[in-house]
Design a protein around this motif. Sequence first.
Motif, PDB file in Angstrom:
ATOM      1  N   GLN A   9      49.335  58.448 -22.187  1.00  0.00           N
ATOM      2  CA  GLN A   9      49.179  58.201 -23.670  1.00  0.00           C
ATOM      3  C   GLN A   9      47.559  59.089 -23.896  1.00  0.00           C
ATOM      4  O   GLN A   9      48.417  59.116 -25.005  1.00  0.00           O
ATOM      5  CB  GLN A   9      48.600  56.881 -24.263  1.00  0.00           C
ATOM      6  N   GLN A  13      48.528  61.428 -27.333  1.00  0.00           N
ATOM      7  CA  GLN A  13      47.846  61.542 -28.486  1.00  0.00           C
ATOM      8  C   GLN A  13      47.512  62.532 -28.616  1.00  0.00           C
ATOM      9  O   GLN A  13      47.226  63.001 -30.151  1.00  0.00           O
ATOM     10  CB  GLN A  13      47.284  59.954 -28.466  1.00  0.00           C
ATOM     11  N   HIS A  88      52.879  54.716 -33.376  1.00  0.00           N
ATOM     12  CA  HIS A  88      53.174  54.338 -31.682  1.00  0.00           C
ATOM     13  C   HIS A  88      53.086  53.425 -31.173  1.00  0.00           C
ATOM     14  O   HIS A  88      52.547  53.600 -29.757  1.00  0.00           O
ATOM     15  CB  HIS A  88      52.902  55.903 -30.627  1.00  0.00           C
ATOM     16  N   THR A  92      54.717  52.887 -24.835  1.00  0.00           N
ATOM     17  CA  THR A  92      53.710  52.673 -23.700  1.00  0.00           C
ATOM     18  C   THR A  92      54.824  53.915 -23.210  1.00  0.00           C
ATOM     19  O   THR A  92      55.274  54.238 -23.305  1.00  0.00           O
ATOM     20  CB  THR A  92      54.395  52.240 -22.814  1.00  0.00           C
ATOM     21  N   PHE A  93      53.756  54.368 -22.671  1.00  0.00           N
ATOM     22  CA  PHE A  93      53.336  56.255 -22.258  1.00  0.00           C
ATOM     23  C   PHE A  93      53.126  55.782 -20.610  1.00  0.00           C
ATOM     24  O   PHE A  93      52.312  55.344 -19.650  1.00  0.00           O
ATOM     25  CB  PHE A  93      52.365  57.086 -22.912  1.00  0.00           C
TER      26      PHE A  93
END
Length: 218
Positions: A9, A13, A88, A92-93
């Motif tokens: 993330q 990001q 977002h 989830t990442f």
Amino acid sequence: MTVTQISAQELFQAAYENRYTWDQNFPGYTADITFKEDDKVITGKIRVNADLKAEVFDVEDEQAQKIIHGQAWEIAIHRVRRSFEQTHSTNTFSYGKTDETGAVEILVGGKSEGDGYKVRNNEVCYVHRLIHGTFVTINTFSSHDTGEGYLSHTYDSVYHDPKTGEQRGGRSEFTDEYEKVGKYFILNRREIRTETEGQVSTQEFIFSNIKLLEPVAG
């Protein structure tokens, strides 16, 4: 010495926040438009307002007007500054594979599960998203560094049916060029080459005489 691994993330990001966007003081602009489609040339004017709504003037050909409006709207929508949280927060990442170019795959879970991205050099260089019931896949090949974030320069896009995986329509290649007007970078040329079943068609949008609108006193 321990190397702190940043999360998927955090990596995504940082690249998301590195995109070039217009700030909330963006006043909007007017421009002349020359639209070329294969051997057809149409001229007119566009206006993108401070709220980023687009208008087209002096274009009588209805289909051309729709195409130009679509481009003006798309140009504006990609410059909107939305926080990562706004876009977002329900996703989830996690990390996927790293390809031979060094692009790191980011897999999406949560609300947008099935979407995916790749990040290279702090830029999102691959997007695979479900938009309006169709998977859109975009590979970015080169970008402009504005000093305030990056703008895609050359990229392609392909659409696929989410159920069958079948390709919808042709593959399009884009070339975007920008100029700085006041303190803002604004698209002044976009070429789209679309190949469908071996046939290539070209659209070119040239925006000239770009002028910022006067900010509304408030």
